[in-house]
Design an enzyme around this catalytic site. Sequence first.
Site, PDB file in Angstrom:
ATOM      1  N   ALA A   1      90.307  19.499 105.596  1.00 48.95           N
ATOM      2  CA  ALA A   1      90.916  18.164 105.625  1.00 48.95           C
ATOM      3  C   ALA A   1      90.822  17.543 107.013  1.00 48.95           C
ATOM      4  O   ALA A   1      90.887  18.238 108.032  1.00 48.95           O
ATOM      5  CB  ALA A   1      92.376  18.228 105.182  1.00 48.95           C
TER       6      ALA A   1
ATOM      7  N   GLU B   1      85.199  25.570  96.064  1.00 48.79           N
ATOM      8  CA  GLU B   1      85.335  24.698  94.899  1.00 48.79           C
ATOM      9  C   GLU B   1      85.737  23.321  95.377  1.00 48.79           C
ATOM     10  O   GLU B   1      86.463  23.208  96.367  1.00 48.79           O
ATOM     11  CB  GLU B   1      86.439  25.196  93.955  1.00 48.79           C
TER      12      GLU B   1
ATOM     13  N   ASN C   1      85.268  14.274  93.816  1.00 48.25           N
ATOM     14  CA  ASN C   1      85.430  14.151  95.270  1.00 48.25           C
ATOM     15  C   ASN C   1      84.068  13.999  95.956  1.00 48.25           C
ATOM     16  O   ASN C   1      83.538  14.922  96.581  1.00 48.25           O
ATOM     17  CB  ASN C   1      86.190  15.369  95.811  1.00 48.25           C
TER      18      ASN C   1
ATOM     19  N   TYR D   1      79.457  18.812 101.876  1.00 44.74           N
ATOM     20  CA  TYR D   1      78.981  20.184 101.674  1.00 44.74           C
ATOM     21  C   TYR D   1      77.467  20.217 101.441  1.00 44.74           C
ATOM     22  O   TYR D   1      76.790  21.120 101.926  1.00 44.74           O
ATOM     23  CB  TYR D   1      79.733  20.848 100.512  1.00 44.74           C
TER      24      TYR D   1
HETATM   25  C1  LIG Z   1      86.156  15.367 102.805  1.00 41.66           C
HETATM   26  C2  LIG Z   1      86.625  15.168 104.238  1.00 41.66           C
HETATM   27  C3  LIG Z   1      87.133  16.495 104.804  1.00 41.66           C
HETATM   28  C4  LIG Z   1      85.411  14.671 105.091  1.00 41.66           C
HETATM   29  O1  LIG Z   1      85.809  14.615 106.448  1.00 41.66           O
HETATM   30  P1  LIG Z   1      85.090  13.650 107.497  1.00 41.66           P
HETATM   31  O2  LIG Z   1      85.422  14.134 108.871  1.00 41.66           O
HETATM   32  O3  LIG Z   1      85.412  12.236 107.175  1.00 41.66           O
HETATM   33  O4  LIG Z   1      83.536  13.903 107.185  1.00 41.66           O
HETATM   34  P2  LIG Z   1      82.331  13.709 108.202  1.00 41.66           P
HETATM   35  O5  LIG Z   1      82.508  12.439 108.977  1.00 41.66           O
HETATM   36  O6  LIG Z   1      82.126  14.972 108.979  1.00 41.66           O
HETATM   37  O7  LIG Z   1      81.125  13.486 107.190  1.00 41.66           O
HETATM   38  C5  LIG Z   1      79.974  14.324 107.152  1.00 41.66           C
HETATM   39  C6  LIG Z   1      79.156  13.937 105.926  1.00 41.66           C
HETATM   40  O8  LIG Z   1      79.955  14.031 104.744  1.00 41.66           O
HETATM   41  C7  LIG Z   1      79.626  12.954 103.846  1.00 41.66           C
HETATM   42  N1  LIG Z   1      80.796  12.053 103.708  1.00 41.66           N
HETATM   43  C8  LIG Z   1      81.983  12.152 104.347  1.00 41.66           C
HETATM   44  N2  LIG Z   1      82.834  11.186 103.924  1.00 41.66           N
HETATM   45  C9  LIG Z   1      82.158  10.471 102.990  1.00 41.66           C
HETATM   46  C10 LIG Z   1      82.504   9.338 102.208  1.00 41.66           C
HETATM   47  N3  LIG Z   1      83.722   8.761 102.283  1.00 41.66           N
HETATM   48  N4  LIG Z   1      81.572   8.869 101.332  1.00 41.66           N
HETATM   49  C11 LIG Z   1      80.360   9.440 101.232  1.00 41.66           C
HETATM   50  N5  LIG Z   1      79.969  10.519 101.967  1.00 41.66           N
HETATM   51  C12 LIG Z   1      80.863  11.015 102.848  1.00 41.66           C
HETATM   52  C13 LIG Z   1      78.457  12.221 104.463  1.00 41.66           C
HETATM   53  O9  LIG Z   1      77.281  12.873 104.016  1.00 41.66           O
HETATM   54  C14 LIG Z   1      78.669  12.493 105.949  1.00 41.66           C
HETATM   55  O10 LIG Z   1      77.484  12.443 106.675  1.00 41.66           O
HETATM   56  P3  LIG Z   1      77.010  11.045 107.352  1.00 41.66           P
HETATM   57  O11 LIG Z   1      78.094  10.695 108.323  1.00 41.66           O
HETATM   58  O12 LIG Z   1      75.708  11.388 107.992  1.00 41.66           O
HETATM   59  O13 LIG Z   1      76.906  10.047 106.221  1.00 41.66           O
HETATM   60  C15 LIG Z   1      87.738  14.060 104.317  1.00 41.66           C
HETATM   61  O14 LIG Z   1      87.315  12.923 103.586  1.00 41.66           O
HETATM   62  C16 LIG Z   1      89.096  14.523 103.791  1.00 41.66           C
HETATM   63  O15 LIG Z   1      89.915  15.093 104.513  1.00 41.66           O
HETATM   64  N6  LIG Z   1      89.368  14.262 102.486  1.00 41.66           N
HETATM   65  C17 LIG Z   1      90.659  14.634 101.863  1.00 41.66           C
HETATM   66  C18 LIG Z   1      90.782  16.126 101.671  1.00 41.66           C
HETATM   67  C19 LIG Z   1      89.635  16.665 100.848  1.00 41.66           C
HETATM   68  O16 LIG Z   1      89.237  16.109  99.836  1.00 41.66           O
HETATM   69  N7  LIG Z   1      89.113  17.836 101.282  1.00 41.66           N
HETATM   70  C20 LIG Z   1      88.032  18.539 100.606  1.00 41.66           C
HETATM   71  C21 LIG Z   1      88.598  19.420  99.559  1.00 41.66           C
HETATM   72  S1  LIG Z   1      87.333  20.396  98.775  1.00 41.66           S
END
Ligand SMILES: CC(C)(COP(=O)(O)OP(=O)(O)OC[C@H]1O[C@@H](n2cnc3c(N)ncnc32)[C@H](O)[C@@H]1OP(=O)(O)O)[C@@H](O)C(=O)NCCC(=O)NCCS
Length: 149
Positions: A75, A108, A113, A120
């Site tokens: 997260a 998982e 999402n 991933y």
């Molecule tokens: C999923 C989560 C951890 C991503 O964190 P983040 O720091 O924003 O992600 P990053 O900036 O490192 O993104 C890396 C890659 O992920 C993908 N990505 C991240 N957010 C995205 C979005 N909103 N839409 C589409 N792709 C996305 C892209 O491929 C991105 O690469 P890019 O920047 O070259 O496009 C964040 O959205 C989160 O905390 N979500 C809520 C909790 C959750 O769902 N956790 C996962 C449970 S399995």
Amino acid sequence: MQNEAAVLLMTEQDLEQVLRIEERSFTVPWTEKDFLDAIKNDYYCFVVSKFSDGEIVGYCGLYQSDTDAYITNVAVAEKYRRKRIAEKMLNKLIEIGNLHGIINFTLEVRVSNKPAINLYKKLGFNSVGIRKNFYREPEEDANIMWLYG
Ligand SMILES: CC(C)(COP(=O)(O)OP(=O)(O)OC[C@H]1O[C@@H](n2cnc3c(N)ncnc32)[C@H](O)[C@@H]1OP(=O)(O)O)[C@@H](O)C(=O)NCCC(=O)NCCS
């Protein structure tokens, strides 16, 4: 943004901030006890992404089972998303895992999402199947993903 956040091992002092992000990110969040038990357990490894002023903006963990590991609780705080914080944090967690003999990583993720699935996939994980009705609140299937070393 401030200077780049460092990826560090999670400590008990981090939990207050971690729980705040956890509760805002998941409908069935881990409790303080869940995290405490995990960071005291040698089979778990949790990291946080932290700025030099002490602000925590993300965290993730793994559970080791021989040369495999299960990734859990990924997260990032809402206002810091899309800044490659999760990507950097997970790469570091995988690097630490490799140093501990882990070759393959699995997780998982809710099938809806897309941000997490894209994240991933970007790290090299592939979808290998679906676990029906794995999640509750709301009920949903899980996409099972693996990164093979
Ligand atoms: C999923 C989560 C951890 C991503 O964190 P983040 O720091 O924003 O992600 P990053 O900036 O490192 O993104 C890396 C890659 O992920 C993908 N990505 C991240 N957010 C995205 C979005 N909103 N839409 C589409 N792709 C996305 C892209 O491929 C991105 O690469 P890019 O920047 O070259 O496009 C964040 O959205 C989160 O905390 N979500 C809520 C909790 C959750 O769902 N956790 C996962 C449970 S399995």
